[in-house]
Scaffold this motif. Structure first.
Motif, mmCIF file in Angstrom:
data_model
loop_
_atom_site.group_PDB
_atom_site.id
_atom_site.type_symbol
_atom_site.label_atom_id
_atom_site.label_comp_id
_atom_site.label_asym_id
_atom_site.label_seq_id
_atom_site.Cartn_x
_atom_site.Cartn_y
_atom_site.Cartn_z
ATOM 1 N N ALA A 193 0.845 -1.188 0.000
ATOM 2 C CA ALA A 193 0.000 0.000 0.000
ATOM 3 C C ALA A 193 0.879 1.235 0.000
ATOM 4 N N VAL A 194 0.279 2.344 -0.376
ATOM 5 C CA VAL A 194 0.991 3.611 -0.401
ATOM 6 C C VAL A 194 0.094 4.664 0.233
ATOM 7 N N VAL A 195 0.697 5.648 0.893
ATOM 8 C CA VAL A 195 -0.055 6.764 1.464
ATOM 9 C C VAL A 195 0.236 7.986 0.616
ATOM 10 N N ILE A 196 -0.793 8.567 0.051
ATOM 11 C CA ILE A 196 -0.668 9.756 -0.782
ATOM 12 C C ILE A 196 -1.494 10.856 -0.128
ATOM 13 N N ASP A 197 -0.830 11.943 0.227
ATOM 14 C CA ASP A 197 -1.494 13.069 0.896
ATOM 15 C C ASP A 197 -2.317 12.617 2.091
ATOM 16 N N TRP A 248 -3.820 4.060 -0.145
ATOM 17 C CA TRP A 248 -4.212 3.527 -1.444
ATOM 18 C C TRP A 248 -3.692 2.095 -1.538
ATOM 19 N N SER A 249 -4.447 1.220 -2.181
ATOM 20 C CA SER A 249 -4.058 -0.178 -2.361
ATOM 21 C C SER A 249 -3.925 -0.485 -3.839
ATOM 22 N N TRP A 250 -3.165 -1.531 -4.155
ATOM 23 C CA TRP A 250 -3.008 -1.946 -5.546
ATOM 24 C C TRP A 250 -4.346 -2.447 -6.066
ATOM 25 N N ALA A 251 -4.763 -1.963 -7.206
ATOM 26 C CA ALA A 251 -6.052 -2.330 -7.784
ATOM 27 C C ALA A 251 -6.142 -3.837 -8.022
ATOM 28 N N TRP A 252 -5.056 -4.450 -8.448
ATOM 29 C CA TRP A 252 -5.067 -5.894 -8.700
ATOM 30 C C TRP A 252 -5.397 -6.649 -7.418
ATOM 31 N N ASP A 253 -4.780 -6.261 -6.299
ATOM 32 C CA ASP A 253 -5.059 -6.913 -5.016
ATOM 33 C C ASP A 253 -6.522 -6.755 -4.626
ATOM 34 N N VAL A 254 -7.044 -5.539 -4.748
ATOM 35 C CA VAL A 254 -8.425 -5.257 -4.345
ATOM 36 C C VAL A 254 -9.412 -6.059 -5.189
ATOM 37 N N THR A 255 -9.252 -6.020 -6.505
ATOM 38 C CA THR A 255 -10.209 -6.725 -7.365
ATOM 39 C C THR A 255 -10.097 -8.234 -7.210
ATOM 40 N N ALA A 278 -15.345 1.887 -13.729
ATOM 41 C CA ALA A 278 -16.604 2.303 -13.109
ATOM 42 C C ALA A 278 -16.386 3.243 -11.910
ATOM 43 N N LEU A 279 -15.175 3.261 -11.359
ATOM 44 C CA LEU A 279 -14.886 4.131 -10.217
ATOM 45 C C LEU A 279 -14.672 5.570 -10.671
ATOM 46 N N PRO A 280 -15.110 6.542 -9.861
ATOM 47 C CA PRO A 280 -14.801 7.938 -10.180
ATOM 48 C C PRO A 280 -13.281 8.147 -10.168
ATOM 49 N N GLU A 281 -12.809 9.107 -10.954
ATOM 50 C CA GLU A 281 -11.364 9.352 -11.048
ATOM 51 C C GLU A 281 -10.733 9.674 -9.708
ATOM 52 N N ARG A 282 -11.478 10.281 -8.792
ATOM 53 C CA ARG A 282 -10.913 10.637 -7.486
ATOM 54 C C ARG A 282 -10.624 9.411 -6.632
ATOM 55 N N MET A 283 -11.149 8.235 -7.019
ATOM 56 C CA MET A 283 -10.946 7.002 -6.256
ATOM 57 C C MET A 283 -9.944 6.056 -6.903
ATOM 58 N N ARG A 284 -9.390 6.434 -8.056
ATOM 59 C CA ARG A 284 -8.400 5.594 -8.738
ATOM 60 C C ARG A 284 -7.262 6.474 -9.237
ATOM 61 N N ASN A 285 -6.112 5.867 -9.360
ATOM 62 C CA ASN A 285 -4.942 6.613 -9.803
ATOM 63 C C ASN A 285 -3.921 5.618 -10.339
ATOM 64 N N ASN A 344 5.732 -1.893 -18.815
ATOM 65 C CA ASN A 344 5.026 -0.754 -18.252
ATOM 66 C C ASN A 344 5.261 -0.678 -16.742
ATOM 67 N N PRO A 345 5.858 0.418 -16.253
ATOM 68 C CA PRO A 345 6.104 0.531 -14.814
ATOM 69 C C PRO A 345 4.916 1.104 -14.042
ATOM 70 N N ASN A 346 3.800 1.389 -14.728
ATOM 71 C CA ASN A 346 2.661 2.014 -14.087
ATOM 72 C C ASN A 346 1.738 0.976 -13.459
ATOM 73 N N TRP A 347 1.320 1.239 -12.217
ATOM 74 C CA TRP A 347 0.441 0.352 -11.472
ATOM 75 C C TRP A 347 -0.811 1.114 -11.087
ATOM 76 N N ALA A 348 -1.963 0.497 -11.282
ATOM 77 C CA ALA A 348 -3.230 1.100 -10.882
ATOM 78 C C ALA A 348 -3.402 0.943 -9.379
ATOM 79 N N ILE A 349 -3.915 2.015 -8.743
ATOM 80 C CA ILE A 349 -4.180 1.981 -7.323
ATOM 81 C C ILE A 349 -5.599 2.468 -7.062
ATOM 82 N N VAL A 350 -6.160 2.040 -5.927
ATOM 83 C CA VAL A 350 -7.521 2.413 -5.538
ATOM 84 C C VAL A 350 -7.463 3.013 -4.140
ATOM 85 N N SER A 351 -8.169 4.116 -3.945
ATOM 86 C CA SER A 351 -8.198 4.746 -2.631
ATOM 87 C C SER A 351 -9.004 3.895 -1.660
#
Length: 74
Positions: free
Chosen positions: A16-20, A24-31, A45-52, A63-70
């Motif tokens: 997990a990561v703490v942003i501000d 936030w958790s890894w989207a793969w883990d959550v799903t 389906a999630l609003p942009e404020r809940m995913r990054n 690709n070094p980019n990982w999806a995260i979910v608040s």
């Protein structure tokens, strides 16, 4: 801004990561834990404020980019 990393999955990937101040958790883990077959549809389906996305370059090709979910997105 990323302020802290917490825990590990495997040997090198943080769980997990703490942003501000918000966790936030890894989207793969959550799903996966919630039993969704298509994580991309869930994220879309999630609003942009809940995913990054965060970049986690590890020296490997690809690709070094990982999806995260608040926490509120879970």
């Amino acid at each position: 801004m990323t302020s802290a990393w917490h825990g590990t999955v495997g040997s090198r990937i943080p769980a997990a990561v703490v942003i501000d101040g918000e966790p936030w958790s890894w989207a793969w883990d959550v799903t996966t834990v919630l039993g969704y077959a298509n994580g991309r549809d869930v994220l879309a389906a999630l609003p942009e404020r809940m995913r990054n996305t965060v970049a986690m370059p590890d020296g490997n090709r690809g690709n070094p980019n990982w999806a995260i979910v608040s926490e509120s997105g879970v």
